[in-house]
Scaffold this motif. Structure first.
Motif, PDB file in Angstrom:
ATOM      1  N   PRO A  61     -10.189  -3.328   3.698  1.00 14.71           N
ATOM      2  CA  PRO A  61     -11.035  -2.906   2.516  1.00 14.71           C
ATOM      3  C   PRO A  61     -10.190  -2.196   1.447  1.00 14.71           C
ATOM      4  O   PRO A  61     -10.512  -2.281   0.282  1.00 14.71           O
ATOM      5  N   VAL A  62      -9.142  -1.441   1.830  1.00 16.43           N
ATOM      6  CA  VAL A  62      -8.164  -0.884   0.802  1.00 16.43           C
ATOM      7  C   VAL A  62      -7.246  -2.031   0.240  1.00 16.43           C
ATOM      8  O   VAL A  62      -7.225  -1.926  -0.848  1.00 16.43           O
ATOM      9  N   THR A  63      -6.864  -2.854   1.011  1.00 10.01           N
ATOM     10  CA  THR A  63      -6.259  -4.067   0.141  1.00 10.01           C
ATOM     11  C   THR A  63      -7.004  -4.850  -0.535  1.00 10.01           C
ATOM     12  O   THR A  63      -6.620  -5.204  -1.716  1.00 10.01           O
TER      13      THR A  63
ATOM     14  N   ILE B 144       0.260   0.945   0.430  1.00  8.64           N
ATOM     15  CA  ILE B 144      -0.089   2.146  -0.081  1.00  8.64           C
ATOM     16  C   ILE B 144      -0.859   3.081   0.849  1.00  8.64           C
ATOM     17  O   ILE B 144      -0.676   4.131   1.133  1.00  8.64           O
ATOM     18  N   ASN B 145      -1.652   2.276   1.529  1.00  3.54           N
ATOM     19  CA  ASN B 145      -2.773   2.971   2.615  1.00  3.54           C
ATOM     20  C   ASN B 145      -1.585   3.450   3.841  1.00  3.54           C
ATOM     21  O   ASN B 145      -1.984   4.753   4.051  1.00  3.54           O
ATOM     22  N   VAL B 146      -0.985   2.773   4.149  1.00  2.00           N
ATOM     23  CA  VAL B 146      -0.134   3.123   5.608  1.00  2.00           C
ATOM     24  C   VAL B 146       0.834   4.039   5.182  1.00  2.00           C
ATOM     25  O   VAL B 146       1.253   4.982   5.769  1.00  2.00           O
ATOM     26  N   ALA B 147       1.456   4.107   4.035  1.00  2.00           N
ATOM     27  CA  ALA B 147       2.385   4.963   3.294  1.00  2.00           C
ATOM     28  C   ALA B 147       1.766   6.372   3.398  1.00  2.00           C
ATOM     29  O   ALA B 147       2.478   7.253   3.334  1.00  2.00           O
ATOM     30  N   ASP B 148       0.435   6.292   2.873  1.00  2.00           N
ATOM     31  CA  ASP B 148      -0.368   7.717   2.930  1.00  2.00           C
ATOM     32  C   ASP B 148      -0.408   8.379   4.092  1.00  2.00           C
ATOM     33  O   ASP B 148      -0.340   9.682   4.459  1.00  2.00           O
TER      34      ASP B 148
ATOM     35  N   ALA C 130      -5.303   7.991  -0.803  1.00  2.00           N
ATOM     36  CA  ALA C 130      -5.036   6.653  -0.894  1.00  2.00           C
ATOM     37  C   ALA C 130      -5.635   5.877  -1.635  1.00  2.00           C
ATOM     38  O   ALA C 130      -4.915   4.906  -2.597  1.00  2.00           O
ATOM     39  N   MET C 131      -6.807   5.785  -1.915  1.00  2.00           N
ATOM     40  CA  MET C 131      -7.836   4.940  -2.586  1.00  2.00           C
ATOM     41  C   MET C 131      -7.380   5.485  -4.288  1.00  2.00           C
ATOM     42  O   MET C 131      -7.212   4.397  -5.116  1.00  2.00           O
ATOM     43  N   LYS C 132      -7.080   6.558  -4.592  1.00  7.41           N
ATOM     44  CA  LYS C 132      -6.533   6.846  -5.847  1.00  7.41           C
ATOM     45  C   LYS C 132      -5.340   6.340  -6.277  1.00  7.41           C
ATOM     46  O   LYS C 132      -5.124   5.709  -7.531  1.00  7.41           O
ATOM     47  N   LYS C 133      -4.337   6.280  -5.214  1.00 11.08           N
ATOM     48  CA  LYS C 133      -3.100   5.621  -5.595  1.00 11.08           C
ATOM     49  C   LYS C 133      -3.217   4.102  -5.576  1.00 11.08           C
ATOM     50  O   LYS C 133      -2.685   3.410  -6.477  1.00 11.08           O
ATOM     51  N   VAL C 134      -4.210   3.505  -4.953  1.00  8.05           N
ATOM     52  CA  VAL C 134      -4.438   2.079  -5.029  1.00  8.05           C
ATOM     53  C   VAL C 134      -4.886   1.584  -6.415  1.00  8.05           C
ATOM     54  O   VAL C 134      -4.813   0.524  -6.773  1.00  8.05           O
ATOM     55  N   GLU C 135      -5.847   2.623  -6.822  1.00  3.80           N
ATOM     56  CA  GLU C 135      -6.379   2.223  -8.294  1.00  3.80           C
ATOM     57  C   GLU C 135      -5.155   1.872  -9.221  1.00  3.80           C
ATOM     58  O   GLU C 135      -5.338   1.222 -10.349  1.00  3.80           O
TER      59      GLU C 135
END
Length: 363
Positions: A148-150, A292-296, A306-311
């Motif tokens: 979902p994050v990707t 980005i998600n796993v890096a968090d 994480a979601m804020k960074k993905v934005e």
């Protein structure tokens, strides 16, 4: 294969061969560049035709991770590992724990994760020997399923590409052809449906197609028909090398933006897309949400953060377009240039990564 010649050509830092007779481990860890931070990249388990093929795959993938992390604005370098073996029958506790000890021996220069042929359960075994692993079970502090994050990152990047092509990032009323409706693409379709886009889908798995039709009112077409449908945006979310001599002339879309890796079969296809006036969202920029998600997880996982960074994939994509305009180059080259420029800027202040004794991974 002239290994040192290859390493020098693309400026790799390290190649590690790992062997354990008891477990049968035969693994390769490639570290491309740690200018920005420790190298992060998944471990792939595959039956390679030769040891040379395995080494080349690890090296190629590691370099790709350097660009992906740099373009995403992460303080990470690029690395990758491969284990030679059949993931259906050659896995064992001792194999992954042995591999984990090799990772631990690199003292933080390389952090691993899931990849083709490996699972969360495998990462949990590695985690018994080292903290330098992401994508473990949620009980150990992971973010869980990254799909979902990707998908959210691809959605954000697609909106930026739409702004480039149509002058607005509003996807309502746009027709979007989605090739492949697996876990990532299904979640992407959900975002697109909620915004009011019209979906055309295909997949080799009929159940995936039926789910998208039922849940999102998508129109289903044949696997080979997806390229030539009338649409505004084509979203390749399945195989790599899908933009090739056979398909490129069929496309009617004004934008190519999807989750698949290595979408261009050859660089010249990126040049052709540019000549056709199609806006191309480079794959490793738009699909960086999983990384980005796993890096968090390296900071004790926080989904909101994480979601804020993905934005920011939206902004990263706009930056790619700005560089393309500035240098008068296709977007696939602009993405490389964006990553290279960031690495070069930070290289002036620091060289290779040195482990911080107070790293959160060691607490």
């Amino acid at each position: 294969m002239k290994i040192f010649e290859y390493l020098q050509k693309y400026n790799y830092e390290q190649l590690v061969l790992c062997q354990d007779e008891t477990s049968g481990l035969k693994a390769i860890i490639a570290i491309h560049d740690t200018t920005l931070g420790p190298a992060l990249g998944g471990t792939r388990m595959w039956m390679y035709n030769s040891e040379e093929d395995a080494i080349e795959d690890a090296l190629r993938l590691a370099r790709g991770m350097t660009y992906k992390a740099a373009a995403a604005g992460l303080n990470l370098g690029g690395g990758k590992a491969v284990i030679i073996g059949d993931p259906r029958k050659d896995k064992s506790e001792e194999l992954f724990r042995s591999f984990g000890r090799y990772i631990q021996g690199l003292h933080g220069r390389y952090i691993t994760a899931e990849d083709v042929g490996t699972t969360v359960a495998d990462m949990d075994l590695i985690h018994q020997e080292t903290n330098y692993v992401t994508g473990v079970s949620p009980a150990f502090g992971s973010g869980g399923n990254p799909s979902p994050v990707t998908a959210f990152g691809v959605y954000r990047g697609m909106k930026a590409a739409a702004k480039r092509a149509f002058g607005s990032d509003n996807l309502s009323g746009k027709t979007i052809a989605v090739q492949g409706v697996g876990n990532v693409a299904y979640n992407l379709c959900r975002y697109l449906h909620e915004e009011g886009a019209h979906l055309i889908v295909t997949d080799i798995n009929q159940e995936n197609v039926e789910r998208a039709v039922e849940d999102f009112g998508a129109k289903a077409v044949g696997v080979q028909d997806i390229f030539s449908v009338d649409c505004d945006i084509f979203a390749p979310c399945a195989l790599g090398a899908i933009i090739n001599d056979d398909t490129i002339g069929l496309l009617k879309a004004k934008v190519i933006a999807g989750a698949a890796n290595n979408q261009l079969k050859e660089e010249r296809h990126g040049d052709r897309i540019e000549q056709m006036g199609i806006v191309y969202a480079p794959d490793y920029v738009i699909n960086a949400g999983g990384l980005i998600n796993v890096a968090d997880e390296l900071q004790v996982y926080n989904r909101d953060r994480a979601m804020k960074k993905v934005e920011t994939i939206y902004d990263n994509m706009l930056r790619v377009f700005d560089i393309a305009d500035r240098d008068q180059i296709p977007t696939y080259k602009a993405a490389d240039r964006m990553a290279e420029e960031r690495i070069a800027r930070l290289a002036r202040s620091r060289n290779s990564f040195l482990q911080n004794p107070k790293s959160i991974l060691d607490r």
